[in-house]
Design a protein around this motif. Structure first.
Motif, PDB file in Angstrom:
ATOM      1  N   VAL A  77       0.998  -5.778   1.286  1.00  9.29           N
ATOM      2  CA  VAL A  77       1.466  -4.313   1.515  1.00  9.29           C
ATOM      3  C   VAL A  77       0.758  -3.450   2.561  1.00  9.29           C
ATOM      4  O   VAL A  77       1.090  -2.346   2.608  1.00  9.29           O
ATOM      5  CB  VAL A  77       1.320  -3.513   0.224  1.00  9.29           C
ATOM      6  CG1 VAL A  77       2.341  -4.236  -1.040  1.00  9.29           C
ATOM      7  CG2 VAL A  77       0.152  -3.538  -0.255  1.00  9.29           C
ATOM      8  N   GLN A  78      -0.149  -4.203   3.423  1.00  5.32           N
ATOM      9  CA  GLN A  78      -0.864  -3.438   4.235  1.00  5.32           C
ATOM     10  C   GLN A  78      -0.220  -2.750   5.243  1.00  5.32           C
ATOM     11  O   GLN A  78      -0.614  -1.874   5.879  1.00  5.32           O
ATOM     12  CB  GLN A  78      -1.941  -4.378   4.757  1.00  5.32           C
ATOM     13  CG  GLN A  78      -1.644  -5.385   5.858  1.00  5.32           C
ATOM     14  CD  GLN A  78      -2.977  -6.268   6.253  1.00  5.32           C
ATOM     15  OE1 GLN A  78      -4.056  -6.018   5.652  1.00  5.32           O
ATOM     16  NE2 GLN A  78      -2.625  -7.122   7.157  1.00  5.32           N
ATOM     17  N   ASN A  79       0.773  -3.295   5.975  1.00  4.86           N
ATOM     18  CA  ASN A  79       1.665  -2.748   6.843  1.00  4.86           C
ATOM     19  C   ASN A  79       2.883  -1.859   6.352  1.00  4.86           C
ATOM     20  O   ASN A  79       3.507  -1.403   7.155  1.00  4.86           O
ATOM     21  CB  ASN A  79       2.362  -3.948   7.940  1.00  4.86           C
ATOM     22  CG  ASN A  79       1.134  -4.583   8.592  1.00  4.86           C
ATOM     23  OD1 ASN A  79       0.141  -3.930   8.932  1.00  4.86           O
ATOM     24  ND2 ASN A  79       1.233  -5.903   8.803  1.00  4.86           N
ATOM     25  N   ALA A  80       3.039  -1.709   5.090  1.00  2.00           N
ATOM     26  CA  ALA A  80       3.948  -1.098   4.404  1.00  2.00           C
ATOM     27  C   ALA A  80       3.657   0.568   4.604  1.00  2.00           C
ATOM     28  O   ALA A  80       2.349   0.997   4.895  1.00  2.00           O
ATOM     29  CB  ALA A  80       4.273  -1.075   3.183  1.00  2.00           C
ATOM     30  N   PRO A  81       4.723   1.372   5.149  1.00  5.33           N
ATOM     31  CA  PRO A  81       4.424   2.796   5.459  1.00  5.33           C
ATOM     32  C   PRO A  81       3.941   3.525   4.311  1.00  5.33           C
ATOM     33  O   PRO A  81       2.994   4.500   4.320  1.00  5.33           O
ATOM     34  CB  PRO A  81       5.884   3.473   5.868  1.00  5.33           C
ATOM     35  CG  PRO A  81       6.629   2.193   5.415  1.00  5.33           C
ATOM     36  CD  PRO A  81       6.307   1.030   5.212  1.00  5.33           C
ATOM     37  N   VAL A  90       9.489   3.291  -1.728  1.00  8.74           N
ATOM     38  CA  VAL A  90      10.572   3.540  -0.963  1.00  8.74           C
ATOM     39  C   VAL A  90      11.367   4.946  -1.308  1.00  8.74           C
ATOM     40  O   VAL A  90      11.140   5.206  -2.623  1.00  8.74           O
ATOM     41  CB  VAL A  90      11.646   2.430  -1.306  1.00  8.74           C
ATOM     42  CG1 VAL A  90      11.118   1.087  -0.579  1.00  8.74           C
ATOM     43  CG2 VAL A  90      12.053   2.104  -2.953  1.00  8.74           C
ATOM     44  N   PRO A  91      11.780   5.535  -0.501  1.00  9.15           N
ATOM     45  CA  PRO A  91      12.644   6.791  -0.834  1.00  9.15           C
ATOM     46  C   PRO A  91      13.791   6.715  -1.634  1.00  9.15           C
ATOM     47  O   PRO A  91      14.344   5.527  -1.767  1.00  9.15           O
ATOM     48  CB  PRO A  91      13.012   7.156   0.538  1.00  9.15           C
ATOM     49  CG  PRO A  91      13.117   6.027   1.454  1.00  9.15           C
ATOM     50  CD  PRO A  91      11.998   5.235   0.911  1.00  9.15           C
ATOM     51  N   LYS A  92      13.872   7.365  -2.609  1.00  8.02           N
ATOM     52  CA  LYS A  92      15.025   7.572  -3.832  1.00  8.02           C
ATOM     53  C   LYS A  92      16.405   7.621  -2.570  1.00  8.02           C
ATOM     54  O   LYS A  92      16.471   8.713  -1.929  1.00  8.02           O
ATOM     55  CB  LYS A  92      14.902   8.771  -4.485  1.00  8.02           C
ATOM     56  CG  LYS A  92      15.906   8.547  -5.829  1.00  8.02           C
ATOM     57  CD  LYS A  92      15.669   9.550  -6.488  1.00  8.02           C
ATOM     58  CE  LYS A  92      16.551   9.559  -7.881  1.00  8.02           C
ATOM     59  NZ  LYS A  92      16.301  10.371  -8.981  1.00  8.02           N
TER      60      LYS A  92
END
Length: 95
Positions: A77-81, A90-92
């Motif tokens: 997950v290190q490169n996830a925004p 993640v946005p809904k």
């Protein structure tokens, strides 16, 4: 066992293969030859013969089947925004 024209057409239908009337006799001969060969194989005595994985004797490589978490969730997950507790955020999109 012998295959007739009706059986050839049925097999072609089940296999979703378009077969013309001219091709049916040829396919009938092919299928009958295959079945004849299978009947010959049934005559072979295989009593006491172990199943083989290859034509050369070998031992299958085996490993312990165990479930793990991978041990490196931080790297994943290190490169996830956006992340939280090693999960992707993640946005809904559904109201």
């Amino acid at each position: 066992m012998s295959v007739d024209e009706k059986t050839v057409r049925r097999i072609a239908h089940l296999a979703r293969i378009a077969v013309t009337d001219a091709e049916v006799p040829h396919l009938q001969g092919e299928l009958n030859a295959i079945l004849s060969f299978v009947e010959q194989l049934n005559e072979v005595d295989v009593e006491g013969v172990e199943p083989m994985t290859s034509v050369t004797p070998m031992i299958m490589k085996k490993r312990e089947d165990g479930v793990t978490d991978g041990g490196y969730a931080e790297k994943i997950v290190q490169n996830a925004p956006a992340t939280e507790d090693n999960f992707f955020l993640v946005p809904k999109v559904i109201e």
